[in-house]
Design a protein around this motif. Structure first.
Motif, PDB file in Angstrom:
ATOM      1  N   ALA A 294       4.105 -34.089  46.864  1.00 53.58           N
ATOM      2  CA  ALA A 294       3.297 -35.303  46.646  1.00 53.58           C
ATOM      3  C   ALA A 294       1.839 -34.883  45.455  1.00 53.58           C
ATOM      4  O   ALA A 294       1.466 -33.706  45.237  1.00 53.58           O
ATOM      5  CB  ALA A 294       2.379 -35.545  47.876  1.00 53.58           C
ATOM      6  N   THR A 295       1.701 -35.809  44.789  1.00 52.24           N
ATOM      7  CA  THR A 295       0.565 -35.891  43.938  1.00 52.24           C
ATOM      8  C   THR A 295      -0.780 -35.874  44.246  1.00 52.24           C
ATOM      9  O   THR A 295      -1.841 -35.240  44.066  1.00 52.24           O
ATOM     10  CB  THR A 295       0.758 -36.775  42.562  1.00 52.24           C
ATOM     11  N   THR A 296      -0.893 -36.999  45.243  1.00 47.34           N
ATOM     12  CA  THR A 296      -2.021 -37.343  45.818  1.00 47.34           C
ATOM     13  C   THR A 296      -2.136 -37.613  47.377  1.00 47.34           C
ATOM     14  O   THR A 296      -1.119 -37.848  47.821  1.00 47.34           O
ATOM     15  CB  THR A 296      -2.580 -38.874  45.419  1.00 47.34           C
ATOM     16  N   MET A 297      -3.113 -37.106  47.976  1.00 43.55           N
ATOM     17  CA  MET A 297      -3.398 -37.240  49.413  1.00 43.55           C
ATOM     18  C   MET A 297      -4.660 -38.028  49.498  1.00 43.55           C
ATOM     19  O   MET A 297      -5.878 -37.611  49.173  1.00 43.55           O
ATOM     20  CB  MET A 297      -3.589 -35.574  49.896  1.00 43.55           C
ATOM     21  N   VAL A 298      -4.488 -38.980  50.501  1.00 46.72           N
ATOM     22  CA  VAL A 298      -5.553 -39.598  51.015  1.00 46.72           C
ATOM     23  C   VAL A 298      -5.739 -39.362  52.598  1.00 46.72           C
ATOM     24  O   VAL A 298      -4.955 -39.818  53.197  1.00 46.72           O
ATOM     25  CB  VAL A 298      -5.343 -41.211  50.572  1.00 46.72           C
ATOM     26  N   ILE A 299      -6.807 -38.863  53.019  1.00 43.27           N
ATOM     27  CA  ILE A 299      -7.257 -38.600  54.143  1.00 43.27           C
ATOM     28  C   ILE A 299      -7.992 -39.387  54.678  1.00 43.27           C
ATOM     29  O   ILE A 299      -9.125 -39.996  54.267  1.00 43.27           O
ATOM     30  CB  ILE A 299      -7.740 -37.228  54.288  1.00 43.27           C
ATOM     31  N   LEU A 326      -0.992 -30.387  45.171  1.00 39.78           N
ATOM     32  CA  LEU A 326      -1.541 -31.689  45.087  1.00 39.78           C
ATOM     33  C   LEU A 326      -2.217 -31.778  43.571  1.00 39.78           C
ATOM     34  O   LEU A 326      -2.893 -30.611  43.346  1.00 39.78           O
ATOM     35  CB  LEU A 326      -2.577 -32.187  46.175  1.00 39.78           C
ATOM     36  N   LYS A 327      -2.596 -32.730  43.080  1.00 39.28           N
ATOM     37  CA  LYS A 327      -3.587 -32.915  42.093  1.00 39.28           C
ATOM     38  C   LYS A 327      -5.037 -33.699  42.410  1.00 39.28           C
ATOM     39  O   LYS A 327      -5.861 -33.658  41.776  1.00 39.28           O
ATOM     40  CB  LYS A 327      -2.583 -33.936  40.868  1.00 39.28           C
ATOM     41  N   LEU A 328      -4.467 -34.816  43.399  1.00 37.40           N
ATOM     42  CA  LEU A 328      -5.618 -35.527  43.346  1.00 37.40           C
ATOM     43  C   LEU A 328      -5.940 -35.593  44.983  1.00 37.40           C
ATOM     44  O   LEU A 328      -4.787 -35.653  45.841  1.00 37.40           O
ATOM     45  CB  LEU A 328      -5.167 -36.976  42.858  1.00 37.40           C
ATOM     46  N   VAL A 329      -7.099 -36.003  45.475  1.00 36.78           N
ATOM     47  CA  VAL A 329      -7.463 -35.970  46.984  1.00 36.78           C
ATOM     48  C   VAL A 329      -8.643 -37.149  47.067  1.00 36.78           C
ATOM     49  O   VAL A 329      -9.591 -37.318  46.332  1.00 36.78           O
ATOM     50  CB  VAL A 329      -8.102 -34.832  47.773  1.00 36.78           C
ATOM     51  N   ILE A 345     -15.100 -33.238  55.615  1.00 39.75           N
ATOM     52  CA  ILE A 345     -13.794 -33.144  54.876  1.00 39.75           C
ATOM     53  C   ILE A 345     -13.699 -32.522  53.668  1.00 39.75           C
ATOM     54  O   ILE A 345     -12.809 -31.698  53.438  1.00 39.75           O
ATOM     55  CB  ILE A 345     -13.145 -34.764  54.790  1.00 39.75           C
ATOM     56  N   THR A 346     -14.652 -33.009  52.754  1.00 35.18           N
ATOM     57  CA  THR A 346     -14.661 -32.413  51.360  1.00 35.18           C
ATOM     58  C   THR A 346     -15.044 -30.880  51.470  1.00 35.18           C
ATOM     59  O   THR A 346     -14.452 -30.055  50.693  1.00 35.18           O
ATOM     60  CB  THR A 346     -15.429 -33.249  50.456  1.00 35.18           C
ATOM     61  N   GLY A 347     -15.722 -30.644  52.248  1.00 35.57           N
ATOM     62  CA  GLY A 347     -16.070 -29.048  52.461  1.00 35.57           C
ATOM     63  C   GLY A 347     -15.026 -28.251  53.103  1.00 35.57           C
ATOM     64  O   GLY A 347     -15.147 -27.120  52.851  1.00 35.57           O
ATOM     65  N   MET A 348     -13.980 -28.780  53.725  1.00 31.27           N
ATOM     66  CA  MET A 348     -12.776 -28.093  54.129  1.00 31.27           C
ATOM     67  C   MET A 348     -11.575 -27.939  53.362  1.00 31.27           C
ATOM     68  O   MET A 348     -10.757 -27.365  53.491  1.00 31.27           O
ATOM     69  CB  MET A 348     -12.341 -28.888  55.198  1.00 31.27           C
ATOM     70  N   ILE A 349     -11.706 -28.395  52.034  1.00 33.87           N
ATOM     71  CA  ILE A 349     -10.415 -28.272  50.977  1.00 33.87           C
ATOM     72  C   ILE A 349     -10.852 -27.380  49.770  1.00 33.87           C
ATOM     73  O   ILE A 349     -10.224 -27.611  48.690  1.00 33.87           O
ATOM     74  CB  ILE A 349      -9.921 -29.674  50.476  1.00 33.87           C
ATOM     75  N   GLY A 350     -11.574 -26.617  50.158  1.00 35.98           N
ATOM     76  CA  GLY A 350     -12.015 -25.386  48.704  1.00 35.98           C
ATOM     77  C   GLY A 350     -10.712 -24.958  48.303  1.00 35.98           C
ATOM     78  O   GLY A 350     -10.994 -24.449  47.153  1.00 35.98           O
ATOM     79  N   ASN A 351      -9.574 -24.374  48.811  1.00 34.82           N
ATOM     80  CA  ASN A 351      -8.557 -23.814  48.236  1.00 34.82           C
ATOM     81  C   ASN A 351      -7.550 -24.876  47.526  1.00 34.82           C
ATOM     82  O   ASN A 351      -6.956 -24.530  46.536  1.00 34.82           O
ATOM     83  CB  ASN A 351      -7.527 -23.561  49.460  1.00 34.82           C
ATOM     84  N   LEU A 352      -8.094 -26.211  47.473  1.00 37.30           N
ATOM     85  CA  LEU A 352      -7.029 -27.257  46.893  1.00 37.30           C
ATOM     86  C   LEU A 352      -7.771 -27.384  45.442  1.00 37.30           C
ATOM     87  O   LEU A 352      -8.895 -27.681  45.145  1.00 37.30           O
ATOM     88  CB  LEU A 352      -6.943 -28.402  47.541  1.00 37.30           C
ATOM     89  N   LYS A 353      -6.908 -27.138  44.408  1.00 32.44           N
ATOM     90  CA  LYS A 353      -7.355 -27.351  43.059  1.00 32.44           C
ATOM     91  C   LYS A 353      -6.980 -28.730  42.641  1.00 32.44           C
ATOM     92  O   LYS A 353      -6.138 -28.984  41.790  1.00 32.44           O
ATOM     93  CB  LYS A 353      -6.722 -26.402  42.183  1.00 32.44           C
ATOM     94  N   GLU A 355      -8.679 -32.911  41.785  1.00 32.62           N
ATOM     95  CA  GLU A 355      -9.697 -33.965  41.321  1.00 32.62           C
ATOM     96  C   GLU A 355      -9.896 -34.896  42.400  1.00 32.62           C
ATOM     97  O   GLU A 355      -9.058 -35.306  43.119  1.00 32.62           O
ATOM     98  CB  GLU A 355      -9.068 -34.606  40.028  1.00 32.62           C
ATOM     99  N   MET A 356     -11.274 -35.394  42.836  1.00 32.49           N
ATOM    100  CA  MET A 356     -11.398 -36.056  43.854  1.00 32.49           C
ATOM    101  C   MET A 356     -11.452 -37.556  43.344  1.00 32.49           C
ATOM    102  O   MET A 356     -11.995 -37.797  42.378  1.00 32.49           O
ATOM    103  CB  MET A 356     -12.871 -35.973  44.475  1.00 32.49           C
ATOM    104  N   ILE A 357     -10.514 -38.466  44.077  1.00 30.40           N
ATOM    105  CA  ILE A 357     -10.818 -39.812  43.882  1.00 30.40           C
ATOM    106  C   ILE A 357     -11.753 -40.504  44.399  1.00 30.40           C
ATOM    107  O   ILE A 357     -12.226 -40.170  45.502  1.00 30.40           O
ATOM    108  CB  ILE A 357      -9.575 -40.367  44.390  1.00 30.40           C
ATOM    109  N   SER A 358     -12.300 -41.495  44.008  1.00 33.77           N
ATOM    110  CA  SER A 358     -13.737 -42.122  44.673  1.00 33.77           C
ATOM    111  C   SER A 358     -13.399 -42.508  46.134  1.00 33.77           C
ATOM    112  O   SER A 358     -12.582 -43.305  46.386  1.00 33.77           O
ATOM    113  CB  SER A 358     -13.932 -43.446  43.966  1.00 33.77           C
ATOM    114  N   PRO A 359     -13.991 -42.001  46.946  1.00 36.98           N
ATOM    115  CA  PRO A 359     -13.787 -42.218  48.572  1.00 36.98           C
ATOM    116  C   PRO A 359     -14.375 -43.529  48.978  1.00 36.98           C
ATOM    117  O   PRO A 359     -15.041 -44.250  48.142  1.00 36.98           O
ATOM    118  CB  PRO A 359     -14.702 -41.016  49.088  1.00 36.98           C
TER     119      PRO A 359
END
Length: 394
Positions: A294-299, A326-329, A345-353, A355-359
């Motif tokens: 996957a390129t993008t994950m939306v939680i 992943l490239k985008l979350v 949630i954003t504080g839990m994904i520090g290992n993921l390199k 870019e954040m899409i507007s939540p």
């Protein structure tokens, strides 16, 4: 099970675990598994490559008895119990056998099992062991998936005993795989190997110059077409992603589900492959599998007390631990009276390199203006996929 001939004087002597459904009390394995162990008989010496899980000791001993061999060496590629746990009982039968392994694996085995220095012969990267017409070569492949892992190559028969590398969890009476194994091997990679993706790429390079006819992993069927699984690993470990969005979600009262459904339809309309994963129905292995490409994950989550739903917390933790490419979350969801869901949630994904899409966090059930914001999120995802070159610009 009985032993199986792989090539001349090379035998599979391991055990099938038809009933096992969870591995390491962590990973669901709905298709069971196998603990693959191998005998290589030279003119002068015989080597056993890996043992089996302690629960299957009798099967291994019975297979060795049927084969009627004397064991001079026990090659251990990896120290976990499903590879090494039967060593003490094998040594009771073959008391003069020497354990052949690398320094780090010896260190672990000495901690896990009642063994002394006299039990070991330590080998390094590129070392070999002559059995008489059969030569075992040892290649150190750390972090596939422990720091102690190595693989063993049988030069004359061109067999790579790959340990957990290239494995799959499948109980089957078929010795060799077919292309149906792809999804199970990919799930195995996703759950066990993916956190070490960068290192695995380097270890794949170490195998490129080997002339391999058969890959014999420690779990699942063997490969007569090694290019099939090696090319799959090269794809999975690459930085390339697909035009896919995955949406792990929970909905308690329907608001978040409606948001997810609208986003799914919006993305499909824009030519993106979407996989909504209802976490009340989706096991962790399915999420791991879908994270590979996957390129993008939306939680997506409702607010429980002041944070995300516990199932979303676990899914987020898992994604962060697995370190997919992943490239985008982004994050979406609903709340009733307030909370810190987005921050948590954003504080839990520090290992993921990434870019954040507007939540998009809304109050209550989505309204007309909220649907417009979901359309905007879909457009932003499409735009980012275009920038990444995953889809052509519209």
């Amino acid at each position: 099970m009985t032993y199986n001939l792989i090539k001349e004087q090379v035998y599979s002597v391991g055990a099938i675990d038809w009933d096992r459904r969870i591995f390491d009390e962590l990973i669901n394995i709905p298709n069971g598994t196998s603990y693959n162990s191998f005998i290589v008989k030279g003119k002068d010496k015989t080597a056993l490559i890996d043992t089996v899980d302690p629960t299957k000791t009798n099967e291994l001993r019975d297979n060795l008895k049927k084969l009627d061999v004397d064991i001079d060496y026990i090659v251990i590629n990896h120290a976990e119990q499903d590879h090494s746990g039967t060593i003490p009982k094998i040594l009771k039968k073959y008391s003069d056998a020497i354990i052949v392994t690398n320094t780090k694996c010896k260190e672990f085995l000495s901690e896990f099992l009642p063994l002394t220095d006299a039990n070991f012969r330590v080998v390094g990267d590129g070392d070999s062991l002559d059995l008489g017409g059969k030569t075992l070569e040892f290649i150190i492949t750390p972090w596939v998936h422990w720091p102690d892992t190595m693989v063993t190559y049988l030069n004359e028969n061109k067999i790579l005993f790959s340990c957990d590398f290239f494995g799959s969890h499948l109980a089957t009476s078929e010795l060799f795989s077919n292309e149906d194994i792809y999804k199970l091997a990919k799930r195995y990679y996703a759950e066990i190997m993916m956190p070490f993706r960068t290192i695995i790429t380097k270890n794949l390079e170490k195998l490129e110059n080997l002339n391999i006819d058969i890959i014999a992993p420690s779990h699942g069927p063997l490969y007569k077409n090694p290019e099939f699984i090696m090319n799959a690993y090269k794809d999975w470990t690459s930085n390339n992603t697909k035009n896919e969005v995955i949406i792990p979600y929970i909905s308690m009262h329907g608001s978040t589900k409606r948001m997810v459904e609208y986003l799914v339809d919006s993305l499909i309309d824009r030519g993106i492959t979407v996989k909504p994963l209802n976490l009340t129905l989706t096991e962790s292995g399915e999420l791991a599998l879908d994270l590979v490409d996957a390129t993008t994950m939306v939680i997506a989550s409702p607010t429980v007390l002041t944070g995300p739903h516990p199932s979303v917390v676990y899914a987020t933790y898992l994604a962060n631990a697995l370190r997919p490419k992943l490239k985008l979350v982004s994050v979406m969801g609903s709340y009733g009276w307030g909370g810190r869901m987005l921050d948590l949630i954003t504080g839990m994904i520090g290992n993921l390199k990434v870019e954040m899409i507007s939540p998009l966090i809304i109050k209550g059930f989505p309204k007309e203006e909220d649907y417009k914001k979901i359309e905007a999120m879909a457009n932003e995802i499409v735009s980012k996929h275009e920038e990444l070159g995953i889809i052509e610009k519209r």
